[in-house]
Design an enzyme around this catalytic site. Structure first.
Site, mmCIF file in Angstrom:
data_model
loop_
_atom_site.group_PDB
_atom_site.id
_atom_site.type_symbol
_atom_site.label_atom_id
_atom_site.label_comp_id
_atom_site.label_asym_id
_atom_site.label_seq_id
_atom_site.Cartn_x
_atom_site.Cartn_y
_atom_site.Cartn_z
ATOM 1 C CB SER A 112 -23.216 -62.379 41.210
ATOM 2 O OG SER A 112 -21.984 -61.526 42.035
ATOM 3 C CG HIS A 133 -25.169 -59.623 37.372
ATOM 4 N ND1 HIS A 133 -25.175 -60.919 36.331
ATOM 5 C CD2 HIS A 133 -24.464 -60.143 37.880
ATOM 6 C CE1 HIS A 133 -23.720 -61.848 37.040
ATOM 7 N NE2 HIS A 133 -23.257 -60.733 37.373
ATOM 8 C CD GLU A 145 -27.446 -61.855 33.541
ATOM 9 O OE1 GLU A 145 -27.836 -62.107 32.819
ATOM 10 O OE2 GLU A 145 -26.477 -61.850 34.096
ATOM 11 C CG ASN A 184 -23.212 -65.510 37.164
ATOM 12 O OD1 ASN A 184 -22.008 -66.346 36.854
ATOM 13 N ND2 ASN A 184 -23.555 -64.270 37.920
#
Ligand SMILES: NC(=O)c1ccc[n+]([C@@H]2O[C@H](COP(=O)([O-])OP(=O)(O)OC[C@H]3O[C@@H](n4cnc5c(N)ncnc54)[C@H](O)[C@@H]3O)[C@@H](O)[C@H]2O)c1
Length: 302
Positions: A112, A133, A145, A184
């Site tokens: 993550s 990701h 990603e 994130n």
């Protein structure tokens, strides 16, 4: 893209869903987990998802659970890991995988937030290593990603982007390996300010979420922030930033408010209370609402 041999390591929440997406796209998938119960239940969980989503249930036949890591990855064109978010564990895992794969097998981590450089730095052939990701649930949230390190070859990036695009995902190329990648970083920049608003008594947690859901959250799926800046004008955006940015929270670490919640055992839904209190019924209703929303978004796009 031609049929590929995919190996998914870790059959938890993300791993079984990632295996499902690749199997549905027609690829042959092996799946491995060090916990026998997780491996044994992977196919039935995939089948339940496929039924629930109205997808072709025969896809589950392309998924083969394998009890030995070396056997799971031996023939793979592409290996992706979704084991626990633990750097030493991921480093050790790729160290164990590399001797059993071809020199051109692409190795991917679904971490993550951990930089891919830290996970893959010990590999012999680092040009085939990258990050992918995904977002939960992998079969309903489109983005993946694809993260390059300083060593990753463009061929490996291109192949991986094509693999995911061919499986119906929305891959993007993240050109530098920074913690949290793009998604994130953005998400947690917003969460930091959310926590600060509550900590500083500006409003309560329920109000923070209501403000987002009933305002810019409504538009976000079709209007990104930078599209929005162009829409209202960069001059107006500049004027807003001059007033607002100096006042935003810029604490370099986690907020004391969040630290205290955790120290007090207020761990969110799993303990019944976090920023808010949650009955089992409220938790189930929220989970159902999210799933229904994501399915409707998928159906709208179809
Ligand atoms: N849950 C999310 O929303 C989400 C989203 C994007 C990325 N991720 C990342 O994906 C990864 C997996 O997350 P998750 O939510 O699926 O976790 P999870 O706990 O549901 O699954 C992890 C699985 O890994 C297995 N495992 C542990 N050690 C192993 C080993 N050495 N070899 C093989 N299997 C092993 C566990 O038995 C478990 O089944 C993490 O890095 C996480 O940060 C999670």
């Amino acid at each position: 893209m031609a049929k590929a041999r995919i190996s998914v390591i870790g059959a938890g929440l993300m791993g079984h869903g990632i295996a499902q997406v690749f199997a549905l796209a027609g690829h042959d998938v092996t799946i491995y987990d060090s916990v026998r119960a997780s491996l044994d239940s992977a196919k039935s969980r995939i089948l339940t998802n496929l039924k629930d989503l109205g997808e072709d249930e025969r896809a589950v036949e392309r998924v083969t659970p394998v009890a030995k890591l070396a056997d799971a990855v031996g023939d793979a064109d592409y290996v992706v890991e979704a084991v626990l978010e633990d750097l030493p564990l991921k480093q050790k895992l790729f160290g164990e995988i590399e001797p059993h794969v071809r020199s051109d097998t692409i190795l991917a981590s679904n971490t993550s937030v951990i930089p891919i450089t830290a996970i893959m730095g010990g590999l012999e052939k680092r040009e085939r290593a990258l990050g992918t990701h995904w977002w939960n649930p992998p079969f309903l949230v489109p983005l993946v990603e694809v993260i390059a390190t300083q060593w990753t070859s463009l061929d490996a990036i291109d192949w991986t982007i094509q693999l995911h695009a061919g499986a119906g995902k929305t891959p993007v190329h993240v050109k530098k390996d920074v913690p949290g990648f793009v998604g994130n970083r953005l998400q947690h920049a917003l969460w930091r300010e959310c926590v600060a608003l509550v900590q500083n008594g500006i409003c309560d947690a329920e109000t923070v979420d209501k403000v987002i859901k009933a305002s810019f959250g409504r538009r976000l799926a079709v209007l990104g922030p930078l599209e929005n800046a162009d829409l209202v004008g960069t001059d107006l955006t500049l004027a807003i930033h001059k007033t607002v940015l100096p006042d935003l929270d810029r604490t370099p670490g986690p907020s004391p408010y969040l630290e205290k919640l955790v120290a007090d055992g207020k761990l969110g839904m799993k303990s019944g209370e976090g920023f808010r209190r949650w009955t089992p019924e409220q938790q189930a209703a929220l989970r159902a609402r999210v799933l229904q929303h994501l399915k409707a978004a998928r159906d709208n796009e179809a």
